[in-house]
Design an enzyme around this catalytic site. Structure first.
Site, short mmCIF file in Angstrom:
data_model
loop_
_atom_site.label_atom_id
_atom_site.label_comp_id
_atom_site.label_asym_id
_atom_site.label_seq_id
_atom_site.Cartn_x
_atom_site.Cartn_y
_atom_site.Cartn_z
N ASP A 1 0.86 -1.19 0.00
CA ASP A 1 0.00 0.00 0.00
C ASP A 1 0.89 1.24 0.00
OD1 ASP A 1 -1.78 2.02 0.49
OD2 ASP A 1 -2.64 1.14 2.31
N ASP B 1 -3.29 2.44 -5.73
CA ASP B 1 -2.09 2.44 -4.88
C ASP B 1 -1.95 1.17 -4.02
OD1 ASP B 1 -4.22 3.07 -3.23
OD2 ASP B 1 -3.03 4.36 -1.94
N GLU B 2 -2.73 0.14 -4.31
CA GLU B 2 -2.63 -1.08 -3.52
C GLU B 2 -2.59 -2.32 -4.42
OE1 GLU B 2 -5.55 -1.33 -0.38
OE2 GLU B 2 -5.42 0.84 0.00
#
Ligand SMILES: [Mg+2]
Length: 425
Positions: A12, A108-109
């Site tokens: 993350d 973003d993960e």
């Protein structure tokens, strides 16, 4: 024989949008900074904040006005989605150095299955450390990585320590690391579920793990059982790598609005912006038509709602937008604020063809559909040649911000805790 223990990483990126802005403008490093839709729009909301801004108590999704009250020196930066999409790709390329089993859960993960990479690169923790160092050195971004033997715990671990950190939840330590955490830390436990569990006297993940199965089933149905499996660390869902287009099961985009919206006409406009993008990507993916439209709405309290419906198969922006707007009008309480909208389509021809004969015999392809399709085909050709935003619908043109919007790079939110609104909203 028992299967080999899996090694899963959940990565993350920290304060992603804000960190990209700082990577692009190093002079901003160390300053309290927020990313927002339009810095001149005080009623706009905070889309992301830097570590420094966090120290002033500034939260994502609060208004720029209120953030400025907390920190008058705050630096306001306009969002640049193309840059975020680019950085997201660059980070993903780093993941691929260590495994080809990478699931992109959001911009973003990512979840990574590195079970097969351990012999080559070292333990899960060592691989996480290498990835953390690569991303920092090459892109100037920090990341929190959870390491575990299942996806749910890996995700949980990634949330435990931020920023720039690695947390391991192993079969040896999960009781002490996980069981005392509030049940709401578990993926898929939203507010409503938390409340239901609280009524059963279940407050921690550990209490959920040992709760009476019948009780859980009575309160939450099958999902209760599923959540207990997650709590116990018995989740065996595989990391699903993005492969070729045959594996594309859905296409979606979502967008956080520059300001909260209550006006239906405005919602309709943004649904058209989203549908344009989803329809364009649907075309490019070459997966045929979609027969399911899924609408996600997030309100000003960040609660998610979602509804879906079957439609006669389509690739048309007009159909997708119309259907999404109908879902909205049908279900969303009038006057309630809207902060985020998302549209996802699924049920593609190449998945359902054999089942329905649809597309094989031309069922459902009315003359009207063909006519509209030819018009949208023409628009797609113009856009390919002259740029995506050169042709816009009247409804989109009416708004200056919507007009220049190309959100094809903005992904739908998939693996976030608040999602799964069907159970929770
Ligand atoms: Mg993040």
């Amino acid at each position: 024989m028992e299967r080999r223990e899996r090694v899963i990483l959940y990565s993350d990126l920290n304060n992603f949008f804000a960190s990209v802005e700082i990577a692009l403008h190093p002079e901003l490093a160390g300053k309290p900074l927020i990313v927002c839709g339009d810095p001149k729009e005080r009623r706009g909301i905070v889309l992301a904040k830097s570590e420094q801004a966090k120290k002033y108590g500034i939260k994502t999704a609060e208004t720029v006005y209120s953030a400025l009250k907390k920190c008058p020196d705050l630096v306001l930066v306009e969002s640049h989605y193309h840059e975020y999409a680019k950085y997201s790709r660059l980070v993903t390329e780093i993941y691929y150095r260590y495994t080809d089993c990478v699931e992109e859960c959001s911009i973003d993960e990512c979840a990574l299955d590195v079970t097969e990479s351990v012999q080559l690169f070292g333990s899960g923790e060592e691989i996480a450390e290498k990835i953390r160092a690569d991303i920092k050195r090459e892109l100037g971004l920090t990341v929190s990585i959870g390491v575990s033997y299942n996806k749910i715990y890996a995700k949980l671990a990634s949330d435990l320590k931020k920023p720039d950190a690695i947390t391991v939840i192993s079969k040896a330590n999960y009781r002490e690391k996980v069981f005392s955490l509030p049940v709401s830390d578990l993926l898929f436990v939203g507010k409503a579920t938390e409340e239901t569990l609280r009524k059963l006297g279940i407050r921690t993940i550990g209490e959920l793990a040992v709760a009476d199965e019948t009780l859980l089933y009575r309160a939450l149905g099958k999902r209760g059982r599923q959540l207990q499996i997650y709590a116990r660390g018995e989740d065996d869902e595989p990391v699903k790598p993005a492969k070729d287009k045959d594996d594309v099961k859905s296409i979606g985009n979502s967008t956080t609005l520059v300001k909260d919206v209550t006006d239906r006409a405005e919602v309709k406009r943004w649904l058209y912006v989203l549908s344009e993008s989803v329809s364009a990507r649907l075309r490019d993916a070459n997966v045929g038509r979609a027969n399911t439209i899924h609408l996600v709405v997030r309100d000003d309290l960040l609660q998610f709602y979602s509804w879906q419906t079957k439609v006669s198969p389509t690739t048309l922006c007009g159909d997708i937008a119309k259907c999404a707007f109908e879902l909205f009008c049908l279900h969303y309480p009038p006057g309630k604020r809207v902060r985020l909208l998302g549209i996802t389509v699924s049920g593609f021809d190449h998945d359902v063809r054999q089942l329905t004969l649809d597309g094989v015999l031309g069922v459902g392809k009315s003359a009207d559909y063909e006519k509209k399709k030819r018009a949208e085909d023409a628009v797609a050709r113009i856009r390919k040649k002259y740029g995506y935003t050169t042709v816009q619908r009247g409804i989109v043109m009416e708004d200056e911000k919507a007009r220049g919007m190309d959100i094809r790079g903005q992904k739908e939110e998939k693996f976030s805790k608040e999602k799964h609104p069907k159970q929770d909203a």
